[in-house]
Design a protein around this motif. Structure first.
Motif, PDB file in Angstrom:
ATOM      1  N   THR A 165     -20.941 -36.013  -6.602  1.00  0.00           N
ATOM      2  CA  THR A 165     -20.764 -37.467  -6.565  1.00  0.00           C
ATOM      3  C   THR A 165     -19.719 -37.911  -7.573  1.00  0.00           C
ATOM      4  N   ARG A 166     -19.754 -37.332  -8.778  1.00  0.00           N
ATOM      5  CA  ARG A 166     -18.732 -37.677  -9.779  1.00  0.00           C
ATOM      6  C   ARG A 166     -17.336 -37.329  -9.278  1.00  0.00           C
ATOM      7  N   VAL A 167     -17.206 -36.149  -8.688  1.00  0.00           N
ATOM      8  CA  VAL A 167     -15.902 -35.736  -8.167  1.00  0.00           C
ATOM      9  C   VAL A 167     -15.440 -36.701  -7.074  1.00  0.00           C
ATOM     10  N   ALA A 168     -16.321 -37.022  -6.147  1.00  0.00           N
ATOM     11  CA  ALA A 168     -15.954 -37.952  -5.070  1.00  0.00           C
ATOM     12  C   ALA A 168     -15.630 -39.336  -5.627  1.00  0.00           C
ATOM     13  N   THR A 255      -9.109 -49.286 -11.292  1.00  0.00           N
ATOM     14  CA  THR A 255      -8.372 -48.168 -11.882  1.00  0.00           C
ATOM     15  C   THR A 255      -9.338 -47.140 -12.456  1.00  0.00           C
ATOM     16  N   LEU A 256      -8.827 -45.955 -12.694  1.00  0.00           N
ATOM     17  CA  LEU A 256      -9.612 -44.919 -13.359  1.00  0.00           C
ATOM     18  C   LEU A 256      -9.936 -45.345 -14.784  1.00  0.00           C
ATOM     19  N   PRO A 257     -11.024 -44.863 -15.352  1.00  0.00           N
ATOM     20  CA  PRO A 257     -11.296 -45.151 -16.762  1.00  0.00           C
ATOM     21  C   PRO A 257     -10.192 -44.596 -17.651  1.00  0.00           C
ATOM     22  N   GLU A 258      -9.983 -45.243 -18.754  1.00  0.00           N
ATOM     23  CA  GLU A 258      -8.989 -44.753 -19.713  1.00  0.00           C
ATOM     24  C   GLU A 258      -9.484 -43.466 -20.371  1.00  0.00           C
ATOM     25  N   LEU A 259      -8.544 -42.734 -20.937  1.00  0.00           N
ATOM     26  CA  LEU A 259      -8.935 -41.537 -21.684  1.00  0.00           C
ATOM     27  C   LEU A 259      -9.818 -41.925 -22.858  1.00  0.00           C
ATOM     28  N   PRO A 260     -10.831 -41.125 -23.164  1.00  0.00           N
ATOM     29  CA  PRO A 260     -11.615 -41.400 -24.383  1.00  0.00           C
ATOM     30  C   PRO A 260     -10.738 -41.254 -25.620  1.00  0.00           C
ATOM     31  N   ALA A 261     -11.136 -41.918 -26.694  1.00  0.00           N
ATOM     32  CA  ALA A 261     -10.333 -41.873 -27.917  1.00  0.00           C
ATOM     33  C   ALA A 261     -10.181 -40.447 -28.442  1.00  0.00           C
ATOM     34  N   THR A 262     -11.232 -39.672 -28.326  1.00  0.00           N
ATOM     35  CA  THR A 262     -11.192 -38.270 -28.755  1.00  0.00           C
ATOM     36  C   THR A 262     -11.893 -37.426 -27.709  1.00  0.00           C
ATOM     37  N   PRO A 263     -11.463 -36.193 -27.520  1.00  0.00           N
ATOM     38  CA  PRO A 263     -12.136 -35.325 -26.546  1.00  0.00           C
ATOM     39  C   PRO A 263     -13.466 -34.832 -27.086  1.00  0.00           C
ATOM     40  N   ARG A 366     -16.672 -21.266 -21.067  1.00  0.00           N
ATOM     41  CA  ARG A 366     -15.422 -21.202 -21.833  1.00  0.00           C
ATOM     42  C   ARG A 366     -14.242 -21.663 -20.974  1.00  0.00           C
ATOM     43  N   THR A 367     -14.226 -21.228 -19.710  1.00  0.00           N
ATOM     44  CA  THR A 367     -13.139 -21.625 -18.818  1.00  0.00           C
ATOM     45  C   THR A 367     -13.144 -23.130 -18.579  1.00  0.00           C
ATOM     46  N   ALA A 368     -14.327 -23.679 -18.333  1.00  0.00           N
ATOM     47  CA  ALA A 368     -14.421 -25.120 -18.078  1.00  0.00           C
ATOM     48  C   ALA A 368     -13.997 -25.922 -19.295  1.00  0.00           C
ATOM     49  N   TYR A 369     -14.377 -25.462 -20.482  1.00  0.00           N
ATOM     50  CA  TYR A 369     -14.022 -26.203 -21.694  1.00  0.00           C
ATOM     51  C   TYR A 369     -12.518 -26.117 -21.954  1.00  0.00           C
ATOM     52  N   ALA A 370     -11.928 -24.938 -21.714  1.00  0.00           N
ATOM     53  CA  ALA A 370     -10.480 -24.799 -21.895  1.00  0.00           C
ATOM     54  C   ALA A 370      -9.725 -25.713 -20.928  1.00  0.00           C
ATOM     55  N   HIS A 371     -10.200 -25.776 -19.677  1.00  0.00           N
ATOM     56  CA  HIS A 371      -9.565 -26.662 -18.696  1.00  0.00           C
ATOM     57  C   HIS A 371      -9.717 -28.113 -19.110  1.00  0.00           C
ATOM     58  N   TYR A 372     -10.871 -28.467 -19.637  1.00  0.00           N
ATOM     59  CA  TYR A 372     -11.121 -29.838 -20.082  1.00  0.00           C
ATOM     60  C   TYR A 372     -10.153 -30.234 -21.197  1.00  0.00           C
ATOM     61  N   ARG A 373     -10.015 -29.367 -22.208  1.00  0.00           N
ATOM     62  CA  ARG A 373      -9.134 -29.710 -23.329  1.00  0.00           C
ATOM     63  C   ARG A 373      -7.670 -29.761 -22.888  1.00  0.00           C
ATOM     64  N   THR A 374      -7.267 -28.828 -22.017  1.00  0.00           N
ATOM     65  CA  THR A 374      -5.887 -28.843 -21.537  1.00  0.00           C
ATOM     66  C   THR A 374      -5.597 -30.107 -20.744  1.00  0.00           C
ATOM     67  N   SER A 375      -6.521 -30.491 -19.884  1.00  0.00           N
ATOM     68  CA  SER A 375      -6.339 -31.703 -19.084  1.00  0.00           C
ATOM     69  C   SER A 375      -6.278 -32.938 -19.974  1.00  0.00           C
ATOM     70  N   PHE A 432      -8.078 -34.936 -15.557  1.00  0.00           N
ATOM     71  CA  PHE A 432      -8.945 -34.938 -16.729  1.00  0.00           C
ATOM     72  C   PHE A 432     -10.378 -35.306 -16.357  1.00  0.00           C
ATOM     73  N   TRP A 433     -10.553 -36.365 -15.572  1.00  0.00           N
ATOM     74  CA  TRP A 433     -11.916 -36.787 -15.246  1.00  0.00           C
ATOM     75  C   TRP A 433     -12.616 -35.776 -14.343  1.00  0.00           C
ATOM     76  N   LEU A 434     -11.855 -35.104 -13.488  1.00  0.00           N
ATOM     77  CA  LEU A 434     -12.446 -34.025 -12.702  1.00  0.00           C
ATOM     78  C   LEU A 434     -12.834 -32.853 -13.602  1.00  0.00           C
ATOM     79  N   ALA A 435     -12.002 -32.552 -14.589  1.00  0.00           N
ATOM     80  CA  ALA A 435     -12.329 -31.473 -15.534  1.00  0.00           C
ATOM     81  C   ALA A 435     -13.551 -31.835 -16.371  1.00  0.00           C
TER      82      ALA A 435
END
Length: 450
Positions: A165-168, A255-263, A366-375, A432-435
């Protein structure tokens, strides 16, 4: 002779039957739905959704009365998604099957009447599965453990629905935002095309430059059509996830939510996954259930069928006959070694499954977190570096154009570059939001990390 056979054996069978039934598992009031919803809500940091039809209807109406946030969309899906309701029905069926497995076979009654000339014989017997009665206290804990496993599988399904649901949700908003921007780009491209056409007719620019503007407008028109179609498809995917009959009552943010201030910072991301991932817990519970089943296999390796029956026969005017009939399976060809060997192999397989699940869970997290930070860093780079630079360049180009220092074509070329940068930023923000959704699900053990 009749009393010793009649009363004690009847009393013994009655006590045995009563004791075994007391150890049987019982059905829950809602098939475990409430418990599953509560556990999933705890992992999702939400309040448990109601289980009654009226409660779900009222909660859905309150959510649809305003633009949905991502968490509101998850809650609405948990209230309405028909696939989830079907899974809860399957859970109820599983519960009934497991409870039934803890109960011994029903006694069988045999009635017979034989006649010969003027004489008749009437036979009556009742047969009880003694092994089933004796093993009922052992089967009940195993069945309860299996039911707990089934509920954890249902929790995993709830969390998977939340992830989907979040992805959609984010795809629907992002595609709608791109479609709106595509309309703005087409409008600007149309103005540029008309201006270039006028300048070409006056001889101020070449026909080549005018053709380039015409081509840009044609491309912008195609992109607008494609973006609007993608937005409609993404909205329909979200509608299906939410379990809505149509999209007329669905309101989404512009619009999409803005990026959070910090990851998000996860110092012990692997340990956090080990502690709360559903698939890891499920693998451990499955190994425990298998170990209990192995003990049961060893208990029944020699005697697996033992039926005891009580008989009462009458023959014309002769005295009544009463007695006990015992039916025992003789282990002449199979001494139970195959059942025990099979159970041990299944247990070893479950242990290997636990190890494999734990290894995969650590790697996926680990993979998901790396993708999250990169995004996050990429979207932040576009927001803080690329977009301000493009705006600065656009302002400078406009100043030079107004001062007649550059041509119209250079102004329009910069507009195209700015369009490309905006589309890239929207794509990075969506990624980013998908990650973020993938990371959340990876910590819960519901989907594979990308």
């Amino acid at each position: 002779m009749k009393k010793p056979l009649k009363l004690p054996h009847k009393l013994g069978l009655t006590l045995l039957l009563a004791g075994s039934l007391g150890a049987c598992a019982t059905l829950s009031s809602d098939g475990g739905e409430g418990e599953v919803r509560a556990q999933a809500a705890s992992l999702l940091n939400q309040q448990a959704t109601p289980t009654t039809t009226e409660g779900r209807r009222q909660a859905s109406a309150a959510l649809l009365a305003k633009p949905l946030s991502a968490e509101d969309a998850v809650t609405l899906a948990l209230l309405n998604n028909p696939r989830l309701q079907r899974q809860f029905a399957d859970l109820r069926i599983t519960e009934t099957e497991l409870v039934a497995s803890t109960r011994p076979r029903n006694p069988s009654v045999t009635l017979a009447r034989l006649t010969q000339d003027n004489e008749s014989e009437v036979g009556r017997s009742i047969v009880v599965d003694v092994i089933g009665l004796l093993l009922s206290p052992l089967r009940t804990p195993i069945a309860k453990q299996q039911y707990q496993n089934a509920k954890m599988v249902a929790v995993q399904s709830v969390l998977k629905l939340a992830h989907d649901t979040r992805v959609a949700y984010f795809e629907a908003i992002a595609s709608r935002q791109r479609a709106r921007y595509a309309v703005d780009v087409q409008t600007a491209a149309e103005a540029g095309r008309d201006l270039a056409r006028s300048l070409a007719m006056a001889g101020n620019i070449s026909r080549l430059d005018a053709a380039r503007e015409q081509a840009f407008y044609a491309s912008a028109t195609a992109n607008r059509v494609r973006a609007q179609a993608d937005a409609a498809l993404a909205r329909e995917r979200l509608v299906r996830q939410l379990g809505l009959a149509n999209d007329q009552s669905l309101a989404l943010p512009e619009t999409l939510p803005e990026l959070p201030a910090t990851p998000r910072v996860l110092n012990q991301v692997e340990q956090l996954a080990m502690n709360q991932r559903i698939d890891v817990q499920l693998a451990k519970r499955h190994a425990e259930s298998t170990a209990k089943a192995l003990k049961l296999s060893k208990v029944t390796r020699l005697v697996n069928v033992l039926d005891v029956g009580y008989q009462r026969n009458t023959y014309s005017d002769a005295p009544k006959q009463t007695g006990v009939e015992v039916s025992l399976e003789l282990p002449l060809f199979d001494f139970g070694s195959t059942r025990v060997a099979q159970a041990e192999a299944i247990y070893q397989r479950s242990l290997a499954q636990v190890t494999e699940t734990a290894v995969n869970a650590r790697s996926e997290t680990r993979t998901a977190y790396a993708h999250y930070r990169t995004s996050y860093e990429l979207a932040k780079h576009y927001r803080d570096e690329v977009m301000p630079l493009q705006q600065q360049i656009a302002d400078e180009v406009l100043l030079r154009y107004n001062g007649m220092l550059i041509s119209t074509f250079e102004l329009l070329a910069q507009s195209q570059a700015q369009v490309d940068s905006m589309n890239a930023y929207l794509a990075a923000l969506q990624d980013f939001w998908l990650a973020e959704a993938e990371l959340t699900s990876s910590l819960q053990g519901t989907v594979d990390a990308g």
